[in-house]
Every structure is written in structure tokens, then in C-alpha cells.
Design a protein around this motif. Structure first.
Motif, PDB file in Angstrom:
ATOM      1  N   MET A 152      -4.190   1.614  24.525  1.00  0.00           N
ATOM      2  CA  MET A 152      -5.222   1.363  25.735  1.00  0.00           C
ATOM      3  C   MET A 152      -6.497  -0.013  24.610  1.00  0.00           C
ATOM      4  O   MET A 152      -6.314  -0.375  24.268  1.00  0.00           O
ATOM      5  CB  MET A 152      -6.199   2.063  25.142  1.00  0.00           C
ATOM      6  N   VAL A 153      -5.671  -0.692  25.891  1.00  0.00           N
ATOM      7  CA  VAL A 153      -5.959  -2.845  25.704  1.00  0.00           C
ATOM      8  C   VAL A 153      -7.466  -3.139  26.575  1.00  0.00           C
ATOM      9  O   VAL A 153      -7.519  -2.133  27.765  1.00  0.00           O
ATOM     10  CB  VAL A 153      -4.832  -2.896  26.418  1.00  0.00           C
ATOM     11  N   VAL A 154      -7.658  -3.612  25.929  1.00  0.00           N
ATOM     12  CA  VAL A 154      -9.386  -3.207  26.345  1.00  0.00           C
ATOM     13  C   VAL A 154      -8.886  -5.615  26.901  1.00  0.00           C
ATOM     14  O   VAL A 154      -8.992  -6.159  25.952  1.00  0.00           O
ATOM     15  CB  VAL A 154     -10.513  -3.655  25.784  1.00  0.00           C
ATOM     16  N   ILE A 155      -9.316  -5.327  28.543  1.00  0.00           N
ATOM     17  CA  ILE A 155      -9.279  -6.703  28.641  1.00  0.00           C
ATOM     18  C   ILE A 155     -10.968  -7.523  29.257  1.00  0.00           C
ATOM     19  O   ILE A 155     -11.404  -6.835  30.694  1.00  0.00           O
ATOM     20  CB  ILE A 155      -7.979  -7.439  30.007  1.00  0.00           C
ATOM     21  N   PHE A 156     -11.547  -8.955  28.856  1.00  0.00           N
ATOM     22  CA  PHE A 156     -12.545  -8.794  30.062  1.00  0.00           C
ATOM     23  C   PHE A 156     -12.445  -9.530  31.099  1.00  0.00           C
ATOM     24  O   PHE A 156     -12.384 -11.073  30.677  1.00  0.00           O
ATOM     25  CB  PHE A 156     -13.945  -9.405  28.854  1.00  0.00           C
ATOM     26  N   PRO A 157     -12.511  -8.744  32.286  1.00  0.00           N
ATOM     27  CA  PRO A 157     -11.518 -10.257  33.630  1.00  0.00           C
ATOM     28  C   PRO A 157     -12.378 -11.546  33.681  1.00  0.00           C
ATOM     29  O   PRO A 157     -11.834 -12.138  33.959  1.00  0.00           O
ATOM     30  CB  PRO A 157     -12.068  -8.979  34.756  1.00  0.00           C
ATOM     31  N   GLU A 158     -13.751 -11.389  33.250  1.00  0.00           N
ATOM     32  CA  GLU A 158     -14.622 -12.517  33.425  1.00  0.00           C
ATOM     33  C   GLU A 158     -13.962 -13.430  32.627  1.00  0.00           C
ATOM     34  O   GLU A 158     -14.548 -14.566  32.351  1.00  0.00           O
ATOM     35  CB  GLU A 158     -16.325 -12.458  33.410  1.00  0.00           C
ATOM     36  N   GLY A 159     -13.597 -13.052  31.314  1.00  0.00           N
ATOM     37  CA  GLY A 159     -13.097 -14.638  30.213  1.00  0.00           C
ATOM     38  C   GLY A 159     -14.188 -14.695  29.609  1.00  0.00           C
ATOM     39  O   GLY A 159     -13.610 -15.416  28.758  1.00  0.00           O
ATOM     40  N   ARG A 160     -15.518 -14.376  29.924  1.00  0.00           N
ATOM     41  CA  ARG A 160     -16.410 -14.948  29.203  1.00  0.00           C
ATOM     42  C   ARG A 160     -18.059 -14.113  29.075  1.00  0.00           C
ATOM     43  O   ARG A 160     -18.180 -13.627  30.108  1.00  0.00           O
ATOM     44  CB  ARG A 160     -17.159 -16.635  30.035  1.00  0.00           C
ATOM     45  N   ILE A 161     -18.790 -14.154  28.697  1.00  0.00           N
ATOM     46  CA  ILE A 161     -20.215 -13.479  28.839  1.00  0.00           C
ATOM     47  C   ILE A 161     -20.911 -14.496  29.611  1.00  0.00           C
ATOM     48  O   ILE A 161     -21.023 -15.212  30.218  1.00  0.00           O
ATOM     49  CB  ILE A 161     -21.208 -13.913  27.331  1.00  0.00           C
ATOM     50  N   THR A 162     -21.587 -13.345  30.443  1.00  0.00           N
ATOM     51  CA  THR A 162     -21.896 -13.682  31.291  1.00  0.00           C
ATOM     52  C   THR A 162     -23.380 -14.650  31.337  1.00  0.00           C
ATOM     53  O   THR A 162     -24.290 -14.679  30.162  1.00  0.00           O
ATOM     54  CB  THR A 162     -23.023 -12.596  32.088  1.00  0.00           C
ATOM     55  N   HIS A 163     -23.260 -15.963  32.338  1.00  0.00           N
ATOM     56  CA  HIS A 163     -24.467 -16.688  31.793  1.00  0.00           C
ATOM     57  C   HIS A 163     -26.027 -16.399  33.255  1.00  0.00           C
ATOM     58  O   HIS A 163     -26.421 -17.008  33.202  1.00  0.00           O
ATOM     59  CB  HIS A 163     -24.001 -17.901  32.309  1.00  0.00           C
ATOM     60  N   THR A 164     -26.044 -15.383  34.414  1.00  0.00           N
ATOM     61  CA  THR A 164     -26.221 -15.100  35.465  1.00  0.00           C
ATOM     62  C   THR A 164     -26.767 -13.918  35.303  1.00  0.00           C
ATOM     63  O   THR A 164     -27.614 -13.552  35.730  1.00  0.00           O
ATOM     64  CB  THR A 164     -25.619 -15.584  36.107  1.00  0.00           C
ATOM     65  N   GLY A 165     -26.841 -12.948  34.734  1.00  0.00           N
ATOM     66  CA  GLY A 165     -26.994 -11.351  34.403  1.00  0.00           C
ATOM     67  C   GLY A 165     -25.928 -10.235  35.738  1.00  0.00           C
ATOM     68  O   GLY A 165     -25.917  -9.472  35.546  1.00  0.00           O
ATOM     69  N   GLY A 166     -25.376 -11.262  36.679  1.00  0.00           N
ATOM     70  CA  GLY A 166     -23.703 -10.585  37.585  1.00  0.00           C
ATOM     71  C   GLY A 166     -22.635 -10.876  36.661  1.00  0.00           C
ATOM     72  O   GLY A 166     -22.554 -11.400  35.916  1.00  0.00           O
ATOM     73  N   LEU A 167     -21.664 -10.712  37.292  1.00  0.00           N
ATOM     74  CA  LEU A 167     -20.381 -10.814  37.437  1.00  0.00           C
ATOM     75  C   LEU A 167     -20.310 -12.480  37.521  1.00  0.00           C
ATOM     76  O   LEU A 167     -20.709 -13.023  38.381  1.00  0.00           O
ATOM     77  CB  LEU A 167     -19.485 -10.011  38.650  1.00  0.00           C
ATOM     78  N   MET A 168     -19.184 -12.801  36.698  1.00  0.00           N
ATOM     79  CA  MET A 168     -18.910 -14.046  36.457  1.00  0.00           C
ATOM     80  C   MET A 168     -17.624 -14.284  37.342  1.00  0.00           C
ATOM     81  O   MET A 168     -17.019 -13.134  37.615  1.00  0.00           O
ATOM     82  CB  MET A 168     -18.233 -14.594  35.138  1.00  0.00           C
ATOM     83  N   LYS A 169     -16.509 -15.094  37.612  1.00  0.00           N
ATOM     84  CA  LYS A 169     -15.370 -15.213  37.902  1.00  0.00           C
ATOM     85  C   LYS A 169     -14.334 -14.457  37.531  1.00  0.00           C
ATOM     86  O   LYS A 169     -14.373 -14.008  36.068  1.00  0.00           O
ATOM     87  CB  LYS A 169     -14.968 -17.205  37.616  1.00  0.00           C
ATOM     88  N   ILE A 170     -13.907 -13.668  38.764  1.00  0.00           N
ATOM     89  CA  ILE A 170     -13.070 -12.388  38.238  1.00  0.00           C
ATOM     90  C   ILE A 170     -11.543 -13.528  37.794  1.00  0.00           C
ATOM     91  O   ILE A 170     -10.811 -13.997  38.896  1.00  0.00           O
ATOM     92  CB  ILE A 170     -12.765 -11.218  38.596  1.00  0.00           C
ATOM     93  N   TYR A 171     -10.289 -13.643  36.738  1.00  0.00           N
ATOM     94  CA  TYR A 171      -9.370 -13.513  36.581  1.00  0.00           C
ATOM     95  C   TYR A 171      -8.509 -12.899  37.371  1.00  0.00           C
ATOM     96  O   TYR A 171      -8.078 -11.559  36.535  1.00  0.00           O
ATOM     97  CB  TYR A 171      -9.145 -13.929  35.619  1.00  0.00           C
ATOM     98  N   GLU A 172      -7.523 -13.369  38.401  1.00  0.00           N
ATOM     99  CA  GLU A 172      -6.577 -12.744  38.398  1.00  0.00           C
ATOM    100  C   GLU A 172      -5.732 -11.955  38.418  1.00  0.00           C
ATOM    101  O   GLU A 172      -4.567 -10.525  37.923  1.00  0.00           O
ATOM    102  CB  GLU A 172      -5.845 -13.115  40.126  1.00  0.00           C
ATOM    103  N   GLY A 173      -5.051 -12.764  36.394  1.00  0.00           N
ATOM    104  CA  GLY A 173      -3.581 -12.027  35.746  1.00  0.00           C
ATOM    105  C   GLY A 173      -4.222 -10.247  35.315  1.00  0.00           C
ATOM    106  O   GLY A 173      -3.224  -9.546  34.939  1.00  0.00           O
ATOM    107  N   THR A 174      -5.789 -10.314  35.156  1.00  0.00           N
ATOM    108  CA  THR A 174      -5.918  -8.856  35.079  1.00  0.00           C
ATOM    109  C   THR A 174      -5.632  -8.094  36.025  1.00  0.00           C
ATOM    110  O   THR A 174      -5.004  -7.218  35.376  1.00  0.00           O
ATOM    111  CB  THR A 174      -6.984  -8.553  34.988  1.00  0.00           C
ATOM    112  N   GLY A 175      -5.465  -8.169  37.384  1.00  0.00           N
ATOM    113  CA  GLY A 175      -4.756  -6.548  38.602  1.00  0.00           C
ATOM    114  C   GLY A 175      -3.309  -6.997  38.543  1.00  0.00           C
ATOM    115  O   GLY A 175      -2.271  -5.915  38.235  1.00  0.00           O
ATOM    116  N   LEU A 176      -2.695  -8.277  37.953  1.00  0.00           N
ATOM    117  CA  LEU A 176      -1.146  -8.679  37.807  1.00  0.00           C
ATOM    118  C   LEU A 176      -0.846  -7.275  36.454  1.00  0.00           C
ATOM    119  O   LEU A 176      -0.202  -6.804  36.805  1.00  0.00           O
ATOM    120  CB  LEU A 176      -0.595  -9.934  37.822  1.00  0.00           C
ATOM    121  N   ILE A 177      -1.906  -7.546  35.451  1.00  0.00           N
ATOM    122  CA  ILE A 177      -1.071  -6.345  34.141  1.00  0.00           C
ATOM    123  C   ILE A 177      -1.439  -5.340  34.991  1.00  0.00           C
ATOM    124  O   ILE A 177       0.127  -4.279  34.635  1.00  0.00           O
ATOM    125  CB  ILE A 177      -1.835  -7.053  33.187  1.00  0.00           C
ATOM    126  N   ALA A 178      -2.681  -4.840  35.393  1.00  0.00           N
ATOM    127  CA  ALA A 178      -2.382  -3.576  36.013  1.00  0.00           C
ATOM    128  C   ALA A 178      -1.149  -3.378  36.917  1.00  0.00           C
ATOM    129  O   ALA A 178      -0.880  -2.582  37.275  1.00  0.00           O
ATOM    130  CB  ALA A 178      -3.445  -3.126  37.095  1.00  0.00           C
TER     131      ALA A 178
END
Length: 1020
Positions: free
Chosen positions: A540-566
Motif C-alpha cells: 500500500m503506497v502513499v503518494i501526495f499528488p500535490e508534492g508539497r504542503i498547501t499554502h492556500t488551504g485548498g489543493l495545490m498543483k497536481i502532478y500527472e505522474g501519480t495518475g500514470l503510476i495508477a
């Protein structure tokens, strides 16, 4: 390193623990319960009497001899466990357990008759031989007892049954130790009472066992080894191949080794160093045994019937603290004459009381430590091998106890005092604590989370679907605490993908060694292969797709590599939504915000697993992208699904006031006097209580965007009524028709507004009762008691707003929106638009539309954003100055009005605006004006009253000029073809839509390949 050796068995949802009384009254449990209680009493009665006789009897022995003989006594009692446990386990697995138990209990009667005779004769060495025989009897009784428990109890009853057995065992230890310690120190007790009591207790245990129903049939296929040593080694070797059970047995064995040392050395400590009387010795032994009994019962209450090792790390820490405290107490004891410290003196001095409390802490932690481990061992062992596993446990227990006794003898022979022996006990707990924390670090994290943050965790039932096999966990990244939340509440070993640069940080390295981390270099394709390989191996692998902790309270940029891995691994995707931790001390938002929420509510919601349709086409980049799941869309939908929309608006306002603080300024109007949450709630409660006897369920509101208007809406909702905002700009005829359509008999308004809008004469002619806000006077007593009025809010699915709109075909229609539909649109909007508690929203849109009322007023109020309500969008010269002066970061508007604002604005008026949302498509003229003159990017959306406001909008993440943006999460649409037109009729469905099924929006639209909605406009 993840806890692979002692896996967590935390249930997805905590079962209701069975009542202890129902377990105790089982016909096949209470005889065993009574027999083992009598046996435990007799064992400790005899052993304590013998130890007390050694310590306080009229024997010509010094302190060294007493210590050695006491340790030898414990070793002799435990030696049979090492010698005969393998044979006992094989016999218990082969033969019928109930029959063997009766034979074993009968042998106890004859052994106790011998003990009585030798006590009368005063033969100390013969009593040591009897102690060996008692150990042999117990060695055969243990595997039978613990092997029979899982046969007569269900899995849910196993922890409770073990708790009862352990509690009764140690209660018997208390009574037996107390009676034995007292009688063994008295000449009359040794000569009369002990010889009578020992056979009687054994006989009582036999009578209990004779009531035991017949157990399962014997198993002829189990072989009895004639060579005891070979059998012992084979049993130990078989268990050693099971790391989970082997480590549990080692932990139990260490505990009993320490317990044996304490039980043998406390009487020596009491008589020699402490100078206590036999009563003091009895009290100390009782404290030690009573603590274990309380710990056993506490384990049942804390685990609530779950069979796991969650308490092991915490109890090991308590054991270490108790051992160290006991050593310090022994070291600080003053030298006193033997027999000079009575119970009265003992209780009157802190140095002695601290010794008793240390014994109690140590034994209480011991009960928490050993009871779950015993239950875990019984539960994990297969039925056909259970007795032999218990036998292996007894073998190791006895070996450790013997080794502990030898260590005490060695230390005593080297001239070490009692303080050194107790120091050895405390130091031995340190490696146990570190090993427990290393292997089960998730358990203390779980307890700390419950203690500090009390998170609301839901969706644990979905973990059952991915309990076995690979899964890709994709949580949002709110704070450093996210990892701890996942480890604490997901009962599976987790592998974390971590950036290789972060893995090199000095403060991250210790966590990399504890957690299983897979360093990933985003610039190298091989990094993705490592993650795919881990998933294909069943992790069971955990990936944070945003890559960094939020600075806005909402979602940050999502990296496409996570979808490719899935897609490449073709594994289940498990979205996790973590909220509230961004406002804790371990989140970055708290340091970035000027006014962070006072009481952030921490929550984690696990969403249903998502399975990718098929793998990507490796040979084509476009095919690879199309085959990958849209991770951003998955996370967006998950964030909305995790929101709580099932509440009324009055309760939602109260909840937000608690979260952000009641004294937080939250609302302004054109008077520019900020209003706090507490003041708004007070004003609404005052007016709501005044209107509580109003017979109407629907009340019209004829007010502009203002503080008084906001209080009027919440006053109606507090009383369970439906508010009907009236469109006053369409003239008196429309107002009269709207009243008739909605069936209104009462309108809340104000004279000041009617005069300003030139509606005084028209309003006076309306066939309704006008409630003027100026006429509502409240006494000081009303103001003081306003907060006590609980209100009578309606259910969440009750209508909260009704909008009256003209139809194209003529006539009027009413659009009813419930509380939960309005809240749904608020949370949908919050998922799409970056917002935090420091933002200020400027709303010039009128409240007679859902866009102005729900998005412009309720959205900021129920999200902790301050807003400025200005109801006159046509004042093009005033609005830019207000936006500049208020430092608004979010602005609402419409294309035509925004064009006039931009033409009259100074280039710096919009310096702080981060997001400007216009309802409807944006003309090229308006877009270029803001881009070139004001350096501001405009975003368009589509707001409909039937959708409780927004249906779709453009955002920083996904924007396309000319379109109305992407659909809000939770919304579905379909297009019905229209003859001779490229656009189709737009139908919508969702939790915010004012219809139970599909709703015809009355618009013609098209949807492109990327999901953007285009509306057919007159301009084309």
C-alpha cells in the motif's frame, strides 16, 4: 520500517464489546474461571507463605542467603515449565482438554497435602521440592486453560474472557499473596492455618473443574515425542518461524521474568532495607498484584473487544517509567531497624508511599502490557496448534524467569545490593520499550491523535476492500501531521513516496528509518518504476499528488505522474481527505494566516476505492494521458464528498463561529462597521425570538445587501421558516405578482430602504403585513438573554430560500432551495476557489439571486471569510475605490458591470484581487481591459438559481477563455440534441440542484473534450 512483525489488527469500525457478565455466565466458561482462580490463589498462597517464612520466620539466615533462597524458590517453581511445557502442549492438543484438566486439578490436591505436612514439620528444603511439584502441575494446567478459552469463547469475547481470567488470576494473587505473606510470618499460621487452607483451596478448584462440560474431541494425528528436550526445541523452533507470535512470546516472557524478580525480592526488601513488618510486606505485594488486575480490566475497556497490540508501546513506556521510579525509590529508602516500619508509619511518609505508588504503576502497566499480548497469541494461533503455542510461551516464560533468578543470584553473589537488582529491572525495560515503539509506532500515534486532536475519522469500512493486495493512497497534503494521521488510522503497513531531496534533510532522516520510504527523483523515469514495482508486490503506497504542503488551504498543483503510476500498476486508488490539520501548529497555514481558526476541527475521511479502467498506451503520449485517471478530479470530488452538508444554515453559522472565534469580524456593509459572529448571531436571535409566534412559514425579505438583511435571513432560519428574497428592481407589478405566486402574507423590510429605493408608496399598497426593522426595539434584558434562545431550526432538507423568477413563456415560477442544497453549493465552490480565513470577499451583487445571496453572503460567512456587502453594482466610480480600500482578494460581478468598473478604476485599485469571478461568459472587451490596464485575469462561471448559485466555473487550475469552466464537484450534466443547432439542451443533476432528478436548465450548451462548458449566447 513499518510494523510488519507485530501487525495492527485495528478494526475498521470498533465493535461493541460483549458484556463481561454474559461471558462469565457461560456454562462452559465459569467452571474453568473458578478452577483457575482457585489454582492461582493456591499457587501464590503457597509461594508467598514460603517466601514470607524465609524472610520473617525463625530461620538462621542472613540477607544474602534469604535473597538467594528466594530467587531459587522462584526458579524451582518455573523450571518445570521449561521441562514439561512441550509435553503438556502436545497432550493438550492431542487429548480432550476437559478430561486432562480434571486430572491435573486432582493432582493439586495431593501436592497440597504434602505441602501441609512439611509446613508442620518445618522442612524448608522439602517445601522447595513441593514448590517444584506445584510448578509442574501449573505447567500442565496453563496450555490446557489457554487452549480451551478460544474453544469456549468467540473472537469478540476473547479479550473480555482473557481480561476476566487475568483479573481473577491477579485478584487471586492479591488474596493469596496477602494471606500467604501474613500467615507465613506467623508461627501459628505455619503450624495450623496454612496446613488446613492449602488442601481446601485445591479441593475447591477440583469441584469447579468437575462442572466443566466436555470439550472438543481428541486429535489422534498429533504425535507425542518421547524425548522431552527434542520436543521442547521443535515447539520453540516452530513458533520462532512466526515473527508475530515469536516477538509477542518474548515480550510476555520478559514481563514474567521481571514479575518473578519483583515478587521474590519485595519481601527481602521489606524485611531488610525497609525495615517493615509483615503487614507492610503484604500491602506491597497486594499493590503489585492489584495493579495487574486493574490493568487487565483497563485493557478490556480500552481495546473494546478488539484483539490487537495497540497498547503495547504505551504500556512499555509506562513499564519503563515504573521500573525507573521503583529503582529511585529503593535507592532513597532510609536505613531503619527491622520491624520498625509499621503500616501507620508507612502511610505517613512520602518516601514509603512513593514506593507503593511505583509498584502500582509498574503492575498497572504490566496488566496493560501482558493481557492484550496473551489474547493476541491465542487469536493468532491456529486451533490445531494453539495448546503447543501456549506451551512454547510457557517454556520461554519459565526460561526467562529462571534466567532472571540466576541474574539476581549472580548480582547478589557479586555483592550487589537490592538497589542494583531493581536498577536491573528498570534498565531491562528500556530495550523492550524501544523495540515496541520501533515495531508498533502507529499505536502511540493513534493514542496521541485521540488525546490531542480527537479527529473525526470516517470511511474506515472502505479499508476492508483493500485489506489485501496493492492500493495507491492519494491524500491531500495539509500539514506535516498528515503522515502521522495515515499511519495511526490505516491498519496496514504503508510505503511513502518521498522526494529524494527531502529524504536528505537531517530532520527527515530519522523518520525515513522508521517509516518505509521510497525516495523518488522526479527528473528520472526510474523513480516511477520503483513505485509501480512496489504496488505490483502488493504494498500500500502513499503518494501526495500535490508534492508539497498547501499554502492556500485548498489543493495545490497536481502532478500527472501519480495518475500514470495508477494506470501502469492497474491498482485501486484510495483517496483520503484530511482537513483541519493545516490550522494546527504543525501546519503552515497557521503561520501564514493573520487570524487562524481558534478551534480547528481535525478530520480524516477515507473515500471508496477507485479502480482505473485500463492501462495507458506506452507508445503514445496522448494515449498515456488518456489512459491515466484524472487525479485532480478525483481529489476534487473527494474533497466535496467529505464535506458535511447535512445541517441547517443556523447551525452551520454557529459551528463556524465556534471554529473561527465568536469575536472575529466577519461582515461589513456600506456603513463600514464590522460585525462579529457573536453580534450577528445575537441580532438574528433577537429578531428570531420576536418573530417566533408568526404563523407564516414563508416570509418575504425586501432588503438590500446589508448587516440588517443578513440578520433577517438568519432570524427566519433560526425559527425554521423559509425566506423569500424579493426582486425589488422589477417594479411594483412584479412584487405584487411575486407575493401572489409565493403566497406571502408578511414581508420584512425597512423604511430607510423603501424611501431610498422609492418604494414606500408601492409597498404600502401591497396586501401584506410589513415588519419594519426600525420598529423592532429590544430591551437590555432581551440583549442579555438572546444567547439563551435555542431557536427552532428546520431540518436540513427543509426549504430555506424560495426565488421568484419570470418565465420566458410568461408568468412566474418559484425555485425552492433547501438548507443542504445551499450548503452543498457553498462547499462545491470552496473546493474550486482558493480561499482561506484571511481572505476578504467583495460582493456588489444583489441578494434576489442565488449568486449574490449564496455565493456573495453565505459562502464567506460559513467559510470564515470576511465580506463587504455593497448592493449597488451600477456605481462604477465607487466600487473600485471600495475594492482598493477593503483590500478584497475575492470579487464577484457580472460582465457589463465589471466593464464599467474597469473603465473607471485606477490601475492600482485591484492590486490585492486574487480571484475575480463574473457570472456568464466574458466579452473580449472586458477581458482585454482587465488584462492590459489592471493586470488582472478574469474568471467566468455560470450561476443559476436552480443550482443554488454556481453550476460551473473557471479556476486557476483549469481555465479556458470564452467557456463557463468545469462543472462543480458532484454535478452531472447531459446534453439533449436540438435540431439544426450545434448546441444541445443542458440538463443538470446534483446535490445542489433544485430537483430530485434531472433538471432542464433552459440553456443550450456544448461540452468540449477537456470538460469545459460552452453556453450558446446571442453573440455566438
Amino acid at each position: 520500517m513499518i510494523a510488519e512483525h507485530i501487525p495492527s489488527a485495528r478494526a475498521a469500525s470498533a465493535p461493541v464489546p460483549p458484556a463481561l457478565s454474559s461471558i462469565l455466565l457461560k456454562a462452559d466458561f465459569w467452571p474453568l474461571f473458578g478452577a483457575q482462580a482457585c489454582g492461582a490463589f493456591n499457587d501464590n498462597f503457597f509461594r508467598s507463605a514460603l517466601l514470607a517464612y524465609l524472610a520473617f520466620g525463625q530461620l538462621d539466615l542472613d540477607e544474602t542467603q534469604k535473597s538467594i533462597l528466594g530467587s531459587s524458590a522462584m526458579g524451582l517453581m518455573m523450571l518445570p515449565f521449561f521441562l514439561f511445557s512441550s509435553l503438556a502442549g502436545e497432550l493438550a492438543d492431542r487429548l480432550r482438554k476437559s478430561s486432562l484438566l480434571k486430572i491435573v486439578k486432582a493432582s493439586e490436591v495431593f501436592i497440597m497435602l504434602g505441602a501441609s505436612f512439611f509446613f508442620i514439620q518445618g522442612q524448608i528444603y522439602a517445601l522447595l521440592l513441593i514448590l517444584f511439584c506445584m510448578g509442574a502441575q501449573s505447567a500442565f494446567f496453563g496450555p490446557l486453560k489457554y487452549g480451551l478459552l478460544p474453544e469456549v469463547l468467540t473472537e469478540e469475547q476473547l479479550i473480555g474472557g482473557n481480561g476476566l481470567v487475568e483479573a481473577s488470576t491477579f485478584l487471586s494473587i492479591v488474596l493469596g499473596s496477602l494471606a500467604g505473606s501474613w500467615l507465613g510470618a506467623q508461627s501459628m499460621g505455619v503450624e495450623l492455618f496454612l496446613p488446613a487452607a492449602l488442601p481446601f483451596a485445591a479441593l475447591l478448584g477440583l469441584l469447579f473443574m468437575l462442572k466443566q462440560p466436555i470439550s472438543l474431541q481428541k486429535r489422534e494425528d498429533i504425535h507425542i515425542h518421547p524425548q522431552i528436550w527434542r520436543s521442547t526445541w521443535e515447539i520453540i523452533a516452530s513458533v520462532k518461524g512466526r515473527p508475530d507470535m515469536w516477538l509477542v512470546i518474548l515480550g510476555i516472557s520478559w514481563f514474567w521474568a521481571v514479575g518473578g524478580i519483583l515478587l521474590t525480592q519485595l519481601p527481602v526488601l521489606c524485611s531488610s532495607s525497609l525495615g517493615g513488618t509483615p503487614a507492610v510486606n503484604a500491602f506491597l505485594v497486594t499493590s503489585l498484584a492489584l495493579g495487574i488486575a486493574l490493568g487487565a480490566l483497563a485493557a478490556q475497556a480500552l481495546l473494546q473487544g478488539r484483539v490487537n497490540t495497540d497498547l503495547t508501546p504505551v504500556s512499555s513506556i509506562l513499564l519503563t517509567l515504573g521500573g525507573m521510579s521503583l529503582f529511585l525509590c529503593v535507592r532513597s529508602l532510609p536505613q531503619t531497624a527491622p520491624g520498625s516500619v509499621t503500616l501507620e508509619i508507612f502511610f505517613s511518609h512520602w518516601v514509603y508511599l512513593r514506593l507503593a505508588l511505583s509498584c502500582l504503576l509498574l503492575s498497572l502497566a504490566g496488566g496493560l502490557f501482558v493481557v492484550p499480548l496473551n489474547a493476541f497469541l491465542q487469536h493468532r494461533a491456529r486451533p490445531e496448534e494453539r495448546a503447543r503455542v501456549i506451551a512454547a510461551n510457557n517454556i520461554l516464560n519459565s526460561l526467562f524467569i529462571v534466567l532472571g533468578s540466576l541474574c539476581v543470584i549472580l548480582l547478589t553473589g557479586l555483592g550487589a545490593g537490592l538497589s542494583a537488582i531493581f536498577a536491573f529491572v528498570g534498565i531491562s525495560a528500556l530495550p523492550v520499550m524501544f523495540i515496541a515503539l520501533y515495531l508498533r509506532f502507529d499505536a502511540p500515534l493513534y493514542q496521541l491523535m485521540r488525546l490531542i486532536y480527537r479527529p473525526q475519522v470516517s470511511g474506515l469500512e472502505y479499508l476492508e476492500k483493500v485489506r489485501q493486495g496493492p492500493a495507491l493512497v492519494i491524500p491531500n497534503h495539509s500539514a506535516f501531521l498528515d503522515v502521522a494521521m495515515l499511519v495511526a488510522y490505516i491498519p496496514r503497513p504503508l510505503s511513502f513516496a518521498i522526494d529524494v531531496q527531502w529524504a536528505k534533510a537531517w530532520w527527515v532522516r530519522p523518520f525515513v528509518r522508521v517509516f518505509k520510504c521510497i525516495p523518488v527523483n522526479p527528473t528520472q523515469p526510474a523513480a516511477l518504476r520503483r513505485l509501480v514495482a512496489a504496488l505490483k508486490q502488493g504494498e500500500m503506497v502513499v503518494i501526495f499528488p500535490e508534492g508539497r504542503i498547501t499554502h492556500t488551504g485548498g489543493l495545490m498543483k497536481i502532478y500527472e505522474g501519480t495518475g500514470l503510476i495508477a494506470a501502469k500498476s492497474e491498482t485501486a486508488i484510495l483517496p483520503v481527505v484530511i482537513n483541519g490539520v493545516q490550522h494546527t501548529l504543525l501546519g503552515r497555514m497557521r503561520s501564514l494566516l493573520r487570524r487562524p481558526p481558534r478551534r480547528p476541527k481535525v478530520s480524516m475521511r477515507i473515500m471508496p476505492p477507485i479502480y482505473p479502467a485500463s492501462g495507458p498506451d506506452e507508445n503514445k503520449p496522448t494515449g498515456r494521458r488518456r489512459g491515466c485517471p484524472d487525479i485532480y478530479e478525483i481529489m476534487l470530488q473527494s474533497r466535496f464528498a467529505a464535506a458535511d452538508i447535512h445541517k441547517n444554515l443556523w447551525r452551520a453559522l454557529h459551528d463556524e463561529a465556534v471554529r473561527c472565534g465568536p469575536k472575529l469580524p466577519i461582515l461589513e456593509d456600506r456603513q463600514r462597521r464590522p460585525l462579529t459572529y457573536a453580534a450577528l448571531i445575537r441580532q438574528a436571535a433577537l429578531l428570531g425570538r420576536r418573530l417566533q409566534d408568526l404563523p407564516d412559514t414563508q416570509v418575504g425579505v425586501l432588503l438590500p445587501g446589508s448587516i440588517a438583511g443578513a440578520a433577517a435571513f438568519f432570524a427566519l432560519w433560526a425559527g425554521g421558516r423559509t425566506a423569500v428574497p424579493l426582486h425589488y428592481s422589477l417594479g411594483p407589478d412584479f412584487l405584487a405578482a411575486a407575493l401572489k405566486t409565493a403566497g406571502l402574507k408578511t414581508i420584512i423590510t425597512s423604511r430607510e430602504f423603501l424611501e431610498e429605493a422609492d418604494l414606500s408608496a408601492s409597498a404600502a399598497k401591497l396586501p401584506v403585513e410589513l415588519i419594519m426593522l426600525e420598529d423592532q426595539r429590544f430591551s437590555p434584558a432581551d440583549n442579555l438573554t438572546a444567547h439563551r434562545w435555542p431557536g427552532r431550526p428546520a431540518p436540513p432538507d427543509h426549504p430555506a430560500l424560495v426565488f421568484i423568477r419570470p418565465q420566458k413563456a410568461g408568468g412566474l415560477k418559484s425555485i425552492s432551495l433547501s438548507h443542504c442544497r445551499l450548503l452543498a453549493n457553498i462547499h462545491q465552490t470552496a473546493c474550486m476557489i482558493e480561499n482561506n480565513e484571511d481572505d476578504i470577499l467583495f460582493n456588489p451583487m444583489p441578494w434576489h439571486s442565488a449568486f449574490g445571496l449564496n455565493t456573495g453572503l453565505l459562502f464567506p460567512l460559513l467559510r470564515g471569510l470576511k465580506s463587504l456587502q455593497y448592493p449597488y453594482p451600477q456605481q462604477a466610480k465607487v466600487i473600485p475605490e471600495l475594492i482598493y480600500d477593503s483590500k478584497a482578494g475575492l470579487v464577484l460581478g457580472a460582465d457589463e458591470a465589471a466593464l464599467l468598473w474597469g473603465m473607471n478604476a485606477h490601475p492600482y485599485d485591484f492590486f490585492n484581487v486574487r480571484f475575480m469571478l463574473l457570472n456568464g461568459p466574458i466579452r473580449r472587451e472586458t477581458f482585454e481591459l482587465y488584462t492590459q490596464k489592471l493586470s488582472l485575469r478574469l474568471f467566468s462561471g455560470l450561476a443559476l438559481d436552480e443550482a443554488a448559485s454556481l453550476l460551473c466555473l473557471n479556476t486557476r487550475m483549469r481555465s479556458r477563455y470564452g467557456s463557463c469552466g468545469h462543472l462543480l464537484p458532484g454535478v452531472q450534466t447531459r446534453l439533449e440534441s436540438v435540431p439544426d443547432k450545434p448546441y444541445g439542451q443542458l440538463w443538470a443533476k446534483g446535490p445542489n440542484i433544485a430537483a430530485e432528478d434531472w433538471l432542464d436548465t433552459g440553456l443550450q450548451a456544448r461540452c468540449d473534450a477537456d470538460g469545459f462548458i460552452w453556453i450558446d449566447t446571442p453573440e455566438g
